[in-house]
Structure formats: structure tokens, C-alpha cells
Write an enzyme that holds these catalytic residues in place. Structure first.
Site, PDB file in Angstrom:
ATOM      1  N   LYS A  22       0.852  -1.202   0.000  1.00 40.53           N
ATOM      2  CA  LYS A  22       0.000   0.000   0.000  1.00 40.53           C
ATOM      3  C   LYS A  22       0.884   1.246   0.000  1.00 40.53           C
ATOM      4  O   LYS A  22       0.659   2.176  -0.781  1.00 40.53           O
ATOM      5  CB  LYS A  22      -0.891   0.019   1.235  1.00 40.53           C
ATOM      6  N   ASN A  23       1.922   1.244   0.848  1.00 41.20           N
ATOM      7  CA  ASN A  23       2.730   2.454   1.009  1.00 41.20           C
ATOM      8  C   ASN A  23       3.769   2.643  -0.082  1.00 41.20           C
ATOM      9  O   ASN A  23       4.545   3.595  -0.037  1.00 41.20           O
ATOM     10  CB  ASN A  23       3.358   2.479   2.408  1.00 41.20           C
ATOM     11  N   ARG A  92      -5.002  11.153   4.001  1.00 35.45           N
ATOM     12  CA  ARG A  92      -4.035  12.132   4.489  1.00 35.45           C
ATOM     13  C   ARG A  92      -2.755  12.110   3.673  1.00 35.45           C
ATOM     14  O   ARG A  92      -2.148  13.130   3.406  1.00 35.45           O
ATOM     15  CB  ARG A  92      -3.718  11.813   5.953  1.00 35.45           C
ATOM     16  N   CYS A 116      -5.063  12.945  12.455  1.00 38.51           N
ATOM     17  CA  CYS A 116      -5.955  11.784  12.314  1.00 38.51           C
ATOM     18  C   CYS A 116      -5.853  10.994  13.620  1.00 38.51           C
ATOM     19  O   CYS A 116      -5.306  11.448  14.599  1.00 38.51           O
ATOM     20  CB  CYS A 116      -5.529  10.934  11.139  1.00 38.51           C
ATOM     21  N   ARG A 121       0.203  14.709  12.554  1.00 41.39           N
ATOM     22  CA  ARG A 121       0.658  14.554  11.164  1.00 41.39           C
ATOM     23  C   ARG A 121       0.842  15.907  10.467  1.00 41.39           C
ATOM     24  O   ARG A 121       0.207  16.202   9.453  1.00 41.39           O
ATOM     25  CB  ARG A 121      -0.278  13.640  10.396  1.00 41.39           C
ATOM     26  N   PRO A 122       1.684  16.765  11.036  1.00 38.10           N
ATOM     27  CA  PRO A 122       1.978  18.046  10.387  1.00 38.10           C
ATOM     28  C   PRO A 122       2.697  17.825   9.053  1.00 38.10           C
ATOM     29  O   PRO A 122       3.148  16.712   8.766  1.00 38.10           O
ATOM     30  CB  PRO A 122       2.907  18.736  11.389  1.00 38.10           C
ATOM     31  N   ILE A 123       2.765  18.890   8.249  1.00 39.30           N
ATOM     32  CA  ILE A 123       3.465  18.740   6.956  1.00 39.30           C
ATOM     33  C   ILE A 123       4.537  19.818   6.789  1.00 39.30           C
ATOM     34  O   ILE A 123       4.920  20.165   5.672  1.00 39.30           O
ATOM     35  CB  ILE A 123       2.472  18.774   5.776  1.00 39.30           C
ATOM     36  N   ASP A 124       5.041  20.334   7.918  1.00 38.77           N
ATOM     37  CA  ASP A 124       6.051  21.398   7.869  1.00 38.77           C
ATOM     38  C   ASP A 124       7.292  20.979   7.084  1.00 38.77           C
ATOM     39  O   ASP A 124       7.868  21.777   6.339  1.00 38.77           O
ATOM     40  CB  ASP A 124       6.441  21.822   9.293  1.00 38.77           C
ATOM     41  N   LEU A 125       7.695  19.710   7.218  1.00 44.99           N
ATOM     42  CA  LEU A 125       8.910  19.257   6.513  1.00 44.99           C
ATOM     43  C   LEU A 125       8.672  19.238   4.999  1.00 44.99           C
ATOM     44  O   LEU A 125       9.555  19.581   4.205  1.00 44.99           O
ATOM     45  CB  LEU A 125       9.323  17.863   7.003  1.00 44.99           C
ATOM     46  N   ASP A 305       4.120   0.824  11.935  1.00 46.65           N
ATOM     47  CA  ASP A 305       2.903   0.215  11.381  1.00 46.65           C
ATOM     48  C   ASP A 305       2.698  -1.216  11.872  1.00 46.65           C
ATOM     49  O   ASP A 305       1.681  -1.826  11.540  1.00 46.65           O
ATOM     50  CB  ASP A 305       2.939   0.230   9.845  1.00 46.65           C
ATOM     51  N   ARG A 397      -9.037  -0.173   4.369  1.00 43.34           N
ATOM     52  CA  ARG A 397      -8.147   0.832   3.761  1.00 43.34           C
ATOM     53  C   ARG A 397      -6.834   0.218   3.316  1.00 43.34           C
ATOM     54  O   ARG A 397      -6.211   0.664   2.355  1.00 43.34           O
ATOM     55  CB  ARG A 397      -7.850   1.965   4.759  1.00 43.34           C
TER      56      ARG A 397
END
Ligand code: EPZ
Length: 418
Positions: A22-23, A92, A116, A121-125, A305, A397
Site C-alpha cells: 500500500k505504502n 491524508r 488523524c 501529522r503536520p506537513i512542515d517538513l 505500522d 483501507r
């Protein structure tokens, strides 16, 4: 809504046909719009995250077709650079579409993916890396607008090996002008898969799997057909299920070094692990021993995971275990459901203190996230009596044909309407 009805106590035996990862498939789908030519991803898993990503590509104007297990993307007519917020909220990880959209259209508009059930789960990077490539970014009313006519290669230092940020950078840099060097990159095997796919499309990426990845920008990419790697998290989930029930199960297609720490921990529990090339067989019988300590870490550490699945196994092993979650802030939300089954677990911040009980008992439990849901199934398979697992949408999912594969191994598991 549907539920699983599981009667615990059956030994598992046989081999598992693993799905594609999946990933890996999700970033590959994001990469498919980097070319106007046809892209085919073979053996795409039949899971709702893939269906959601396909819907995102269709919203952009691409033609996406599933047939014979493959997914084919023709994005010549794609013209939209905006992802509907309903889809960003649902998936996400669609945030790594930013890199693809900027490469293809020079602009991107997405709703802020937000947190979530497993963390903020920030996205600053992601955003600071795109700025290094010359992208102008503005955020307003929960939306992020990115723009850059032609990105320029740069030196990018990630102060945390974020998987998604690393993938976003590769998707943005492959057609940028000049050279990009990412230092502190994530080393997950799925990133190697993305590198191989991008190079099959004519990109020039090297170093994935290490913490320094180099990209030479090219003018255009062409179509490709690609078979993604097998899902090492699905493999680990089935190995934990076999450990919890007792039995002998084989998974094929995953390289042992890609789940090295997992295999080490299962041996520590008292399981026999035979690993030869890409075949891994587990033999488990009798009461297992708790792992003294499991700490989730970026690859090659113990995968976050598989943290919930490890906790579910340790809940009925002899002794005590300390499970530390270092990647996400709130990835123990499944624990109260395990406690309904008799688990003796205390969670303090990012640490779960597990005291193994003789055996868990059946209960009615609810899945709250993908891997937590898989953990409840593992607990139910090893428990005394019948367990009902509600809200299967989370499990759907990321696990294709989960019930069918477990049933084939001998589990007593039914999927019924609620
Ligand atoms: C990927 O998520 C996976 N998802 C996750 O799998 C996996 O748990 C995670 O990598 C870690 O291995 C996909 O590949 C689709 P990260 P991602 O960026 O990219 C923080 C599953 O169950 N961070 O490596 O979101 C973040 O908050 C899913 O299959 C920042 O602070 O993971 C987290 O604490 C769940 N700022 C940590 O880094 C950023 O800009 C790891 O996140 C980005 C991340």
C-alpha cells in the site's frame, strides 16, 4: 456497516499471497501524473486507499482504469491542480500529490490534511523542502496554495526522516532544473520502489534506501509499466497472527532484511523463523514470552505500522513488555478495545506497559484505525471464545481480502452486516 465474527483458538497453517505494498502503490499513483503518457501499475491491491487515490487522479482529469488487477492511468487530459478537501481528509497521505502537481502544472491547491487518529501529522517538513526548490506557498482558511513555474534543484536537509516528505521531494525534483540532494532522507524500502519507478519513467534518481538521495532534473518523463514491491506490513501482520494463534505460516515476496527487527522480536517471543531469499516461515506453538522492550523507529528500526500488532501479541505472552511509540503521538487508541478482551495494558504518553495474561477472551470491539483494527483481529484469533470487530472500513483501507486470506489459513472468521 459490517463486522467480523471471529471464533478464536484455531491454529493457522499455510502460505499467504501478499498484496503489493500500500505504502508503495500510493506514491506511485501520485507519480503517474508526472508524464502525459500511459502508466500501468501491476497488481494494485484492492483496498480503499488505492480507490481514493484513483478518485483524486480522476478529479484532476486523468483517466484511471482497473482491469485484471492492474491500474492504468492516462493523464494526457489532466488539467486541474486542485484536490477536493473531502478526498484530502479521507487520504491524508495525498499530501505527496503536492510534488506531482507542482511538477506537472507548476501549481497545486490542497486542503490542509490535518491530523488523524494516530497523531497530528503536520506537513512542515514537506512545505519547507518545497520552499527550498523555489516554491511559493500561501496558507489560508485551511487551504495550501503552492506555485512555481519551474522548480530549481537544491540541497535539502530533512531534520527528521519523514517518509512522505522524502517522497514529495522526489516527485517535485525529478523535473526541476538542475540537481537536488536530499540529506537525512527516509530509508524505507517503499522509497526505493518509488526511485525505481521514477527511473523507469526516465528520471535520474540515486541513493534511495540511504539517507542521501540525489536527483538530476530531466525535461520530461515517459510512460512505464511497473510491479510494486510486496507489502512488508501485511506480511508482518500475518506473522503476528500466526504467532498469536500457534501454527506454521509462510509469506513470500518480502525480503527478510526489510522486516529484520520484526523477525528478531518474533524469535525473542519464542517463535521459530526460517528465512531464505524472499520466503519467510514462522512456526509458533505453546505460550510465548513477552518482548522485554519494543521501540518503533524509522527504517531500519521496528516499524510503527506493526506496533499495534506487536502489542496484541504481547498481551497474552508470559511476562511483561514495554512498547514505545516514537513516531506518532496517539497510536495506542486501540488499547481500550484490547482491555475489553482482558488485556492488562497501561498507557502513559508514548509508552504501553503490557502485563501478559494467560489468554484473552472474546468481546465486542471497534476498530478505530487501520493497524489498530488489524491488531484487534490478531487478538481475536488467539482469544478464547467469539469476538466481534466492528467498523471494518479502517481495515479495508489497507488489507485486501483480509478475511479470505485468514480463512484460507484455517481461521474461523465471518464478515456480516451489522
Ligand atoms: C508514512 O506516513 C506511511 N504512510 C505511514 O503508514 C507510516 O506509519 C509512516 O510513513 C512512518 O513509517 C504512507 O506511506 C502512505 P512520516 P507519513 O512523514 O509519510 C512527523 C499505515 O498504517 N512529521 O514519516 O505521514 C509525523 O507527524 C500508515 O500504512 C512531521 O513532524 O509518515 C510523524 O510523527 C500510517 N512533519 C513522523 O514525522 C512533517 O512534515 C513520521 O511521519 C512530516 C512528518
Amino acid at each position: 456497516m459490517e463486522k467480523y465474527v471471529i471464533e478464536g483458538g484455531r491454529r493457522l497453517a499455510g502460505s499467504v499471497a501478499l498484496q503489493s505494498a500500500k505504502n508503495s502503490v500510493l506514491p506511485l499513483l501520485a507519480a503517474s501524473i508526472l508524464t502525459e503518457e500511459r502508466v500501468t501499475i501491476r497488481d494494485a491491491p484492492n483496498i480503499s486507499d488505492v480507490a481514493c487515490m484513483a478518485q483524486i487522479l480522476r478529479e484532476l482529469g486523468a483517466n484511471v482504469r482497473f482491469s485484471g488487477g492492474n491500474v492504468t492511468i492516462d493523464s494526457a487530459d489532466a488539467c486541474c491542480h486542485e484536490i477536493p478537501s473531502s478526498l484530502t481528509r479521507e487520504l491524508r497521505s495525498s499530501v505527496f500529490m503536492l510534488g506531482s502537481l507542482l511538477s506537472r502544472f507548476g501549481r497545486a491547491l490542497i486542503a490542509y490534511p490535518g491530523g488523524c487518529d494516530i497523531g497530528l501529522r503536520p506537513i512542515d517538513l514537506h512545505l519547507s523542502a518545497l520552499k527550498r526548490l523555489g516554491v511559493g506557498i500561501s496558507e489560508r482558511d485551511g487551504f495550501i496554495f503552492c506555485e512555481c513555474a519551474r522548480m530549481k534543484g537544491a540541497e535539502i536537509l530533512l531534520d527528521f526522516p519523514s517518509v512522505g516528505a522524502t517522497e514529495n521531494i522526489l516527485l517535485a525534483a525529478v523535473k526541476a532544473e538542475g540537481r537536488t540532494v536530499v540529506t537525512g532522507a527516509a530509508k524505507e524500502p517503499e522509497i526505493v520502489d518509488l526511485q525505481n519507478f521514477l527511473n523507469a519513467m526516465g528520471a535520474k534518481v540515486a541513493g534511495a534506501g540511504t539517507d542521501v538521495i540525489e536527483v538530476e532534473g530531466v525535461k520530461a518523463l515517459h510512460g512505464a509499466a511497473f510491479r510494486p514491491m510486496k507489502d512488508r506490513i501485511e506480511a508482518g501482520t500475518f506473522l503476528f497472527a500466526a504467532a498469536a494463534c500457534g501454527g506454521e505460516v509462510e509469506v513470500e515476496g518480502v525480503r527478510p532484511e526489510n522486516i529484520r527487527l520484526l523477525l528478531h522480536k518474533l524469535r525473542e517471543n519464542g517463535c521459530k523463523i526460517h528465512a531464505k531469499n524472499d520466503k519467510i516461515r514462522i512456526e509458533s506453538g505453546g505460550r510465548l514470552k513477552c518482548n522485554r522492550r519494543i521501540e518503533t523507529m524509522p527504517f531500519p528500526g521496528f516499524p510503527t505500522d506493526l506496533q499495534a500488532q506487536a502489542t496484541a501479541l504481547n498481551a497474552s505472552c508470559a511476562g511483561c513488555a514495554l512498547i514505545v511509540e516514537n513516531l506518532f503521538e496517539t497510536r495506542f487508541k486501540y488499547v481500550p478495545e484490547l482491555q475489553k478482551m482482558g488485556a492488562d495494558i497501561e498507557v502513559k504518553g508514548r509508552t504501553a506497559f503490557v502485563r501478559g495474561v494467560e489468554r484473552l477472551h472474546g468481546a465486542c470491539v471497534t476498530a478505530g484505525d487501520l493497524r489498530g483494527g488489524a491488531a484487534l483481529v490478531i487478538a481475536a484469533l488467539g482469544a478464547e471464545g467469539v469476538t466481534e470487530v466492528l467498523d471494518l472500513s479502517h481495515i479495508d483501507r489497507g488489507y485486501a481480502d483480509f478475511r479470505t486470506k485468514l480463512k484460507k489459513l484455517g481461521a474461523s472468521i465471518r464478515r456480516v452486516g451489522v
